[in-house]
Design a protein around this motif. Structure first.
Motif, PDB file in Angstrom:
ATOM      1  N   ASP A 323      80.929  42.405  22.502  1.00 24.97           N
ATOM      2  CA  ASP A 323      82.367  42.130  22.899  1.00 24.97           C
ATOM      3  C   ASP A 323      82.818  43.496  23.917  1.00 24.97           C
ATOM      4  OD1 ASP A 323      85.640  41.597  23.701  1.00 24.97           O
ATOM      5  OD2 ASP A 323      85.944  42.003  21.432  1.00 24.97           O
ATOM      6  N   LEU A 324      82.473  42.918  25.382  1.00 21.59           N
ATOM      7  CA  LEU A 324      82.277  44.421  26.358  1.00 21.59           C
ATOM      8  C   LEU A 324      83.718  44.501  27.246  1.00 21.59           C
ATOM      9  CD1 LEU A 324      78.577  44.842  28.141  1.00 21.59           C
ATOM     10  CD2 LEU A 324      79.802  45.609  25.720  1.00 21.59           C
ATOM     11  N   GLY A 325      84.513  43.373  26.776  1.00 21.67           N
ATOM     12  CA  GLY A 325      86.401  43.233  27.073  1.00 21.67           C
ATOM     13  C   GLY A 325      87.443  44.522  27.480  1.00 21.67           C
ATOM     14  N   GLY A 326      88.242  45.146  28.181  1.00 22.82           N
ATOM     15  CA  GLY A 326      88.821  45.381  27.617  1.00 22.82           C
ATOM     16  C   GLY A 326      88.294  46.713  28.457  1.00 22.82           C
ATOM     17  N   ILE A 333      78.245  47.111  18.810  1.00 20.05           N
ATOM     18  CA  ILE A 333      78.137  46.264  17.915  1.00 20.05           C
ATOM     19  C   ILE A 333      77.680  44.932  18.175  1.00 20.05           C
ATOM     20  CG2 ILE A 333      79.715  45.474  15.956  1.00 20.05           C
ATOM     21  CD1 ILE A 333      81.075  48.102  15.887  1.00 20.05           C
ATOM     22  N   GLN A 334      76.712  44.517  17.408  1.00 16.91           N
ATOM     23  CA  GLN A 334      76.633  42.823  17.977  1.00 16.91           C
ATOM     24  C   GLN A 334      77.672  41.786  16.968  1.00 16.91           C
ATOM     25  OE1 GLN A 334      74.026  43.275  20.349  1.00 16.91           O
ATOM     26  NE2 GLN A 334      74.215  41.267  19.510  1.00 16.91           N
TER      27      GLN A 334
END
Length: 634
Positions: A323-326, A333-334
């Motif tokens: 999760d690379l949002g924001g 972390i997967q």
């Protein structure tokens, strides 16, 4: 050489000799002046004390006979630097014959030393592994100045021994957990093993002219972004004339600046400078490629803890699943499973076709002994032999895994070999027992080792580039544009469905699709007509291999046994090419004679040309029909 002075730590706790701030367990405090000293920068003579409290060299009054080994980059590579200087001095001696030079080099490497060196330099030339007493393979140099093979060092430290085998000096935990190969010593051993220095003169070739004068030679930094480093990622002159989807090594003809290509072992300050030389174009992403074409390069920079680096081969983890949002741009972390899509599919396609993949290693990879100490280094081309899915180290989600094996004609930076790689057996991968979606290449690879020539080369045609070269001279751009305009008209009628170019030696399949004969044969090369089968020790009846047409589901196995060139179509193409050349030459003549046209005439010509395409299309169809009728009449 004059003896050097030992220095204590300054007020901030930084050693004044190695410029490193040591931890408290690696310092000694003088009982008289209460000054901290770095243990690794002290000589063994200074560490001994007859009294209960230790006294520093300044307070004890002892004369230090020689300098202590220096930790860090300079100290680690001192023996290699002295050895290189000694070998070069032998090579530069014009009074010696080649046999005498080889004998002196052999004496130097065997520990005999050189009479022209002083005693301190002779001590630095003790380069043998302290454990196996052989020339070190992938040498590791400890802060005390002694050398080990990487395998011997890992075995020694793995037994819990954190002291040097020779002098019993303490080995820092950082060195024990993350040993780095002494590249200066590697190059020195390689230089000494060369029997005769010879440089082959490269033939003069015509090179492209780089047209990026509007870009600075180094990326610049704005005042607001000085802390974060490089500010303009798009700046920086591109030095090589290769497209963004170029596969394989970068040869000398694509390096007009130095005329040598990008060599194995070359390093740059960061990924931005690496991009300027084409080794790996993305600034941040670890994979460069396209899902429909393949992957051209990867970067090992410690982004995934699943990666395993063994030098000549390594296990690489695909991208995605995080999760690379924001503002989570560095989240490790997967949060979901990886799939063979986008860049992961590009890597799998390179595995399927056997394409060479350029590999760069970054200093950010802290777990690998083969990573550089600083910057980014080009380590040659590798080939992906297998790919699969497996549950990652974090234990929750699946990741895509790839087995890379080195296949370059130049020796690796960490080895002392004079020659490049040779075909080697694949390593045993324990995690394959639990792998899913396992893919192993069955057809012959495009990049393979030629036994006759003794080198790696393209055994099949490399993928056709779909991207333009941004660094070309204006005149070259004009010539290429004219050629493309003529080819585009022919491609609409006579284009190969594999190489996307005008047909060469056209072959028409039973399903009425046209291909170049070489492209069609290369597509199914290495696949036999029948497949032998066996089960439980019994030989079964051979099974026919189905060779499907690249454009439909028709079986071409019988047709491929003896494909015939379509002579009539080839004559039509040649006739159309000749007409295109005549039309271009007449157009150039008209432009040169009427170069003083007014702006109104140019506008009128432009208006007419906008209405011309349908007419041109009709003329082209008529020309094709006329040429075909002429060929049939013949």
């Amino acid at each position: 050489m004059a003896p050097e002075v030992q220095f204590p730590c300054d007020g901030d706790g930084v050693c004044m000799r190695c410029k490193v701030k040591p931890p408290s367990e690696e310092t000694l405090t003088c009982g008289t002046c209460v000054t901290p000293w770095h243990v690794s920068c002290l000589l063994p003579e200074s560490l001994s004390s007859s009294t209960g409290e230790w006294q520093c060299p300044d307070c004890s009054g002892d004369v230090v006979p020689s300098a202590a080994p220096v930790t860090g980059h300079a100290g680690v590579e001192s023996s290699g630097s002295v050895l290189v200087a000694a070998i070069r001095a032998i090579q530069a001696d014009v009074t010696l014959t080649e046999a005498e030079k080889a004998k002196r080099r052999q004496k130097l490497m065997s520990g005999g030393g050189d009479d022209r060196l002083d005693e301190e330099d002779k001590k630095k030339l003790e380069i043998f592994c302290s454990i196996c007493i052989q020339l070190p393979e992938r040498p590791i140099t400890t802060p005390c100045g002694h050398n080990f093979c990487l395998r011997c060092f890992e075995k020694w430290v793995g037994q819990g021994k954190l002291t040097c085998m020779t002098c019993r000096s303490k080995i820092p935990k950082k060195v024990a957990q993350n040993p780095r190969i002494n590249l200066a010593l590697v190059s020195a051993i390689r230089l000494a093993s060369v029997t005769k220095c010879s440089v082959e003169a490269a033939a003069a070739k015509v090179h492209h002219i780089i047209r990026n004068q509007d870009r600075p030679e180094k990326a610049f930094t704005t005042d607001r972004a000085k802390k974060t480093g490089k500010a303009n990622a798009a700046s920086g002159r591109i030095y090589v004339t290769i497209p963004g989807d170029h596969f394989g090594p970068i040869p000398a003809e694509n390096d007009p600046t130095r005329n040598q290509g990008v060599l194995v072992g070359e390093s740059w300050e960061d990924r931005q400078e690496c991009r300027q030389w084409g080794a790996h174009f993305p600034h941040v992403a670890g994979i460069a490629g396209q899902s429909a074409v393949g992957a051209q390069s990867v970067a090992l920079s410690g982004g995934y803890e699943d990666d395993e680096d063994h030098g000549e081969w390594f296990l690489y983890t695909g991208s995605g699943g995080r999760d690379l949002g924001g503002n989570k741009r560095t989240n490790k972390i997967q949060s979901s499973d990886q799939s063979f899509a986008k860049m992961n599919e590009a890597l799998r396609l390179s595995c399927k076709m056997g394409y060479p993949v350029r590999v760069v290693r970054s200093h950010k990879e802290k777990r690998s002994a083969y990573a550089p100490k600083e910057g980014v280094r080009y380590d040659g081309v590798y080939r992906i032999e297998k790919c699969w899915s497996n549950v990652g180290i974090q234990g929750s989600y699946k990741v895509c895994r790839y087995l890379f094996v080195r296949c370059d004609n130049e020796p690796a930076p960490w080895t002392s070999d004079e020659h490049g790689d040779r075909p080697r057996p694949l390593p045993n991968i324990p995690e394959l027992k639990e792998a899913t979606d396992l893919f192993v290449r069955k057809e012959s690879p495009s990049w393979d080792f030629d036994e006759a020539e003794g080198r790696w080369k393209w055994m099949k045609s490399p993928p056709v580039s779909r991207k333009a070269v941004a660094a070309l001279d204006p005149e070259e751009r004009k010539i290429i544009r004219k050629a493309k305009n003529g080819n585009n008209r022919l491609l609409k009628e006579f284009g190969c469905q594999i190489c996307k170019k005008v047909l060469s030696l056209p072959v028409t399949t039973p399903c009425a699709h046209n291909f170049c004969k070489a492209c069609l044969e290369a597509k199914f090369s290495g696949i036999s007509q029948v497949r032998e089968r066996s089960r439980g020790g019994r030989t079964l009846r051979a099974k026919k291999n189905i060779m499907t047409c690249p454009c439909c589901t028709t079986d071409l196995s019988d047709f491929l046994q003896n494909p015939q060139v379509n002579r009539e179509m080839m004559e039509v193409i040649e006739k159309l090419k000749k007409q295109e050349e005549e039309a271009e030459s007449s157009k150039d003549t008209a432009e040169s004679s009427g170069g003083n046209n007014t702006e109104s005439e140019e506008e009128e010509t432009q208006t007419v040309s906008e209405v011309e395409p349908p007419t041109k299309r009709i003329k082209l169809v008529d020309t094709v029909a006329a040429a075909a009728s002429d060929c049939v009449g013949k």
